[in-house]
Design a protein around this motif. Sequence first.
Motif, mmCIF file in Angstrom:
data_model
loop_
_atom_site.group_PDB
_atom_site.id
_atom_site.type_symbol
_atom_site.label_atom_id
_atom_site.label_comp_id
_atom_site.label_asym_id
_atom_site.label_seq_id
_atom_site.Cartn_x
_atom_site.Cartn_y
_atom_site.Cartn_z
ATOM 1 N N ALA A 142 -0.038 3.582 5.912
ATOM 2 C CA ALA A 142 0.893 3.294 4.811
ATOM 3 C C ALA A 142 0.556 4.186 3.620
ATOM 4 C CB ALA A 142 0.804 1.815 4.432
ATOM 5 N N LEU A 193 1.660 2.381 12.593
ATOM 6 C CA LEU A 193 0.448 1.575 12.785
ATOM 7 C C LEU A 193 -0.162 1.966 14.115
ATOM 8 C CD1 LEU A 193 -0.216 -2.037 11.893
ATOM 9 C CD2 LEU A 193 -0.570 -1.462 14.276
ATOM 10 N N GLU A 248 4.659 0.510 7.048
ATOM 11 C CA GLU A 248 5.000 -0.277 8.242
ATOM 12 C C GLU A 248 6.497 -0.529 8.368
ATOM 13 O OE1 GLU A 248 2.213 -3.557 8.910
ATOM 14 O OE2 GLU A 248 3.225 -3.797 10.843
ATOM 15 N N ALA A 249 7.266 -0.260 7.313
ATOM 16 C CA ALA A 249 8.727 -0.300 7.454
ATOM 17 C C ALA A 249 9.142 0.714 8.521
ATOM 18 C CB ALA A 249 9.394 0.029 6.119
ATOM 19 N N SER A 308 -3.463 -8.523 5.315
ATOM 20 C CA SER A 308 -4.112 -7.554 6.224
ATOM 21 C C SER A 308 -5.408 -8.200 6.673
ATOM 22 C CB SER A 308 -4.471 -6.256 5.507
ATOM 23 O OG SER A 308 -3.324 -5.532 5.196
ATOM 24 N N VAL A 344 3.836 -10.950 10.490
ATOM 25 C CA VAL A 344 4.173 -10.112 11.646
ATOM 26 C C VAL A 344 3.472 -8.775 11.478
ATOM 27 C CG1 VAL A 344 6.114 -8.910 12.747
ATOM 28 C CG2 VAL A 344 6.388 -11.246 11.961
ATOM 29 N N VAL A 345 3.114 -8.145 12.588
ATOM 30 C CA VAL A 345 2.471 -6.825 12.523
ATOM 31 C C VAL A 345 2.971 -5.979 13.695
ATOM 32 C CG1 VAL A 345 0.380 -7.745 13.666
ATOM 33 C CG2 VAL A 345 0.200 -5.652 12.349
ATOM 34 N N PHE A 367 -10.711 -10.605 14.946
ATOM 35 C CA PHE A 367 -11.507 -9.791 14.022
ATOM 36 C C PHE A 367 -12.273 -10.693 13.066
ATOM 37 C CE2 PHE A 367 -7.206 -10.191 12.200
ATOM 38 C CZ PHE A 367 -7.486 -10.690 10.938
ATOM 39 N N ASP A 376 -4.075 2.518 6.098
ATOM 40 C CA ASP A 376 -4.309 3.956 5.843
ATOM 41 C C ASP A 376 -3.059 4.764 6.190
ATOM 42 O OD1 ASP A 376 -4.900 3.250 8.508
ATOM 43 O OD2 ASP A 376 -6.094 5.038 8.837
ATOM 44 N N ILE A 386 0.835 -1.211 0.000
ATOM 45 C CA ILE A 386 0.000 0.000 0.000
ATOM 46 C C ILE A 386 0.868 1.259 0.000
ATOM 47 C CG2 ILE A 386 -1.762 1.282 1.282
ATOM 48 C CD1 ILE A 386 -3.028 -1.241 0.562
ATOM 49 N N ARG A 407 8.948 -7.691 -4.750
ATOM 50 C CA ARG A 407 9.543 -9.044 -4.824
ATOM 51 C C ARG A 407 8.504 -10.130 -5.161
ATOM 52 N NH1 ARG A 407 9.714 -10.949 1.505
ATOM 53 N NH2 ARG A 407 7.729 -9.954 1.857
HETATM 54 C C1 LIG Z 1 -3.398 -10.278 10.422
HETATM 55 C C2 LIG Z 1 -3.270 -8.807 10.093
HETATM 56 C C3 LIG Z 1 -4.403 -8.011 10.086
HETATM 57 C C4 LIG Z 1 -4.302 -6.663 9.756
HETATM 58 N N1 LIG Z 1 -5.445 -5.918 9.683
HETATM 59 C C5 LIG Z 1 -5.393 -4.649 9.259
HETATM 60 C C6 LIG Z 1 -6.586 -3.916 9.051
HETATM 61 O O1 LIG Z 1 -7.696 -4.422 9.177
HETATM 62 N N2 LIG Z 1 -6.470 -2.611 8.674
HETATM 63 C C7 LIG Z 1 -5.258 -2.018 8.474
HETATM 64 O O2 LIG Z 1 -5.228 -0.840 8.112
HETATM 65 N N3 LIG Z 1 -4.113 -2.700 8.665
HETATM 66 C C8 LIG Z 1 -4.149 -4.006 9.032
HETATM 67 N N4 LIG Z 1 -2.990 -4.709 9.189
HETATM 68 C C9 LIG Z 1 -1.711 -4.015 8.990
HETATM 69 C C10 LIG Z 1 -1.447 -3.788 7.502
HETATM 70 O O3 LIG Z 1 -1.519 -5.004 6.813
HETATM 71 C C11 LIG Z 1 -0.067 -3.162 7.296
HETATM 72 O O4 LIG Z 1 0.137 -2.103 8.177
HETATM 73 C C12 LIG Z 1 0.089 -2.676 5.871
HETATM 74 O O5 LIG Z 1 0.004 -3.741 4.972
HETATM 75 C C13 LIG Z 1 1.428 -1.953 5.696
HETATM 76 O O6 LIG Z 1 1.572 -1.584 4.350
HETATM 77 P P1 LIG Z 1 3.009 -1.410 3.716
HETATM 78 O O7 LIG Z 1 2.806 -1.013 2.304
HETATM 79 O O8 LIG Z 1 3.822 -0.549 4.587
HETATM 80 O O9 LIG Z 1 3.665 -2.844 3.801
HETATM 81 P P2 LIG Z 1 3.229 -4.197 3.090
HETATM 82 O O10 LIG Z 1 1.802 -4.206 2.787
HETATM 83 O O11 LIG Z 1 3.785 -5.302 3.919
HETATM 84 O O12 LIG Z 1 4.019 -4.150 1.708
HETATM 85 C C14 LIG Z 1 5.426 -4.249 1.644
HETATM 86 C C15 LIG Z 1 5.779 -4.777 0.247
HETATM 87 O O13 LIG Z 1 7.190 -4.725 0.065
HETATM 88 C C16 LIG Z 1 7.614 -5.910 -0.603
HETATM 89 N N5 LIG Z 1 9.019 -6.096 -0.267
HETATM 90 C C17 LIG Z 1 9.568 -6.271 0.975
HETATM 91 N N6 LIG Z 1 10.896 -6.346 0.909
HETATM 92 C C18 LIG Z 1 11.221 -6.235 -0.408
HETATM 93 C C19 LIG Z 1 12.447 -6.252 -1.109
HETATM 94 N N7 LIG Z 1 13.601 -6.366 -0.468
HETATM 95 N N8 LIG Z 1 12.422 -6.136 -2.455
HETATM 96 C C20 LIG Z 1 11.237 -5.983 -3.131
HETATM 97 N N9 LIG Z 1 10.036 -5.960 -2.507
HETATM 98 C C21 LIG Z 1 10.033 -6.080 -1.163
HETATM 99 C C22 LIG Z 1 6.683 -6.987 -0.034
HETATM 100 O O14 LIG Z 1 6.594 -8.116 -0.868
HETATM 101 C C23 LIG Z 1 5.365 -6.223 0.054
HETATM 102 O O15 LIG Z 1 4.619 -6.311 -1.135
HETATM 103 C C24 LIG Z 1 -3.046 -6.079 9.496
HETATM 104 C C25 LIG Z 1 -1.900 -6.870 9.512
HETATM 105 C C26 LIG Z 1 -2.005 -8.224 9.781
HETATM 106 C C27 LIG Z 1 -0.764 -9.082 9.752
#
Ligand SMILES: Cc1cc2nc3c(=O)[nH]c(=O)nc-3n(C[C@H](O)[C@H](O)[C@H](O)COP(=O)(O)OP(=O)(O)OC[C@H]3O[C@@H](n4cnc5c(N)ncnc54)[C@H](O)[C@@H]3O)c2cc1C
Length: 440
Positions: A330, A317, A312-313, A45, A289-290, A234, A328, A14, A35
């Motif tokens: 993110a 959250l 989330e990096a 999520s 992991v979260v 949930f 949201d 996201i 990746r």
């Molecule tokens: C069980 C669970 C329930 C959740 N419920 C909710 C919810 O209801 N509502 C909500 O808002 N949040 C929820 N979350 C949290 C939410 O999923 C994350 O906060 C959100 O996905 C973070 O988005 P992001 O883009 O930062 O990371 P991510 O969605 O994790 O995306 C990171 C991306 O980077 C890629 N990547 C990583 N390292 C590399 C690399 N070295 N090279 C190339 N690509 C790479 C990965 O493949 C991935 O596609 C939940 C999480 C979990 C685990």
Amino acid sequence: MEDKFDCIIVGGGIAGLSAAMTLARGNARFLLIERGEFCGAKNVSGGVLWGSDLARLVPEYWKEDAGFERFVSHRRLTFMDEQSAFSVDFKSNHFAETPYTGVTVLRAVFDAWFAGKVQEAIDQSEHPDESFIATDILVEEVVMEDGRVVGIRAGEETFLADCVIIAEGVNNLLTRQVGLEKPYVASDHVAVGVKEVLKLDQNVLEDRFQLSGRSGLTNEFVGACSEGVEGGGFLYTNQDSISLGLVLGMNDLRDKQKTPYDVLNTFKEHPVVADMIRGSETVEYSAHVVSTGDIKGMPAEIFGDGVMIAGEAAHLLLNAGKAIQGMDYAMRSGILAAETALEASKADDHSSSMLSNYRKALESSYVLQDMRSFQDAVHLLHREEMFSTIPNLVCDFGRQFFTIDSEPTMKASAMMRASIKRHASYWDLVKLGLKGAKAL
Ligand SMILES: Cc1cc2nc3c(=O)[nH]c(=O)nc-3n(C[C@H](O)[C@H](O)[C@H](O)COP(=O)(O)OP(=O)(O)OC[C@H]3O[C@@H](n4cnc5c(N)ncnc54)[C@H](O)[C@@H]3O)c2cc1C
């Protein structure tokens, strides 16, 4: 091959896709590397995407067959003991107004749709042939020169850029590599999430949960759902499936010697949940992991020379009891990082001093404001009373209050006193109530 972009984004989740959409609209030349085989392939999520930023990125997305499942029109918070469930329930037509403030999503579908929208924006930009979304490629290294980020390496290939947005998600190995995160993240700053997608006939699902059109229900649970482990559960409705899961404290799982899948099986067998998922079939199982939402888990800084950390990096959250807000956060942080990158390109300055504008923008947005305001609530949620004493007490009271058994009926206040006596010390409860009122 060497190439130079205005910006490279690592991660097509996201945060990464929101940054990419913003860069495409700003006519930047960029490379997004994911990746997974496709965007969404690796992502988990619950999930509700809260807020209205999606409408900023894809205006009127609800008018097409967009990648979301249902808009949230009905919310429920349930306290559970082993036999009962006591819910606070809120349903309102105001939720049906667009832009929606919450939509349920399945990430494999949603992220892939969103990536398609980013590609459309690239095609309409001034540089349709100079920006790319590249999947199935792992970024192994962030390339640095004299302490400044200048690009990335994937396999044999190095790609250069004026700045890099790291949006790699919670397992932030590259963030650690550039020195913005400690080598190890403390285990009390992360939890484990487990989730099943349960397929159910759409008519049965809509009748069972009283849904019409594309409206949907979100139900959070505390108490017996986690078998005494710190955390909660949930249940979210999709078009023709249910997302059911738990987020559990890692340390507490270890201390109580429980496994997440065993706890999830017990949750599914709870009489109240069993009735909700009856007749469904598990079609997907995932674990991830979260972050816990503890602000102390954030990296030391979220920008440096030529680099910004989004989503989330950066451990952005919040779970203060009402909902998990990670997607949201993110989305907003991805937008703000990309806006900062566009400003930096205009000024031809990608120094850490220029990129510190990203931090300033995030500080004045709801993301860091809410994370700071609700830290007491985040910590309160991790107290044992919140997932044992309180749900047990509430259900005990509910059992007395709603039972009519041809015996003289106690007044509600006397029932409450009796329940408190059975489960807690009166003064401890008053102190907890005062803390809760202040925290929320
Ligand atoms: C069980 C669970 C329930 C959740 N419920 C909710 C919810 O209801 N509502 C909500 O808002 N949040 C929820 N979350 C949290 C939410 O999923 C994350 O906060 C959100 O996905 C973070 O988005 P992001 O883009 O930062 O990371 P991510 O969605 O994790 O995306 C990171 C991306 O980077 C890629 N990547 C990583 N390292 C590399 C690399 N070295 N090279 C190339 N690509 C790479 C990965 O493949 C991935 O596609 C939940 C999480 C979990 C685990």
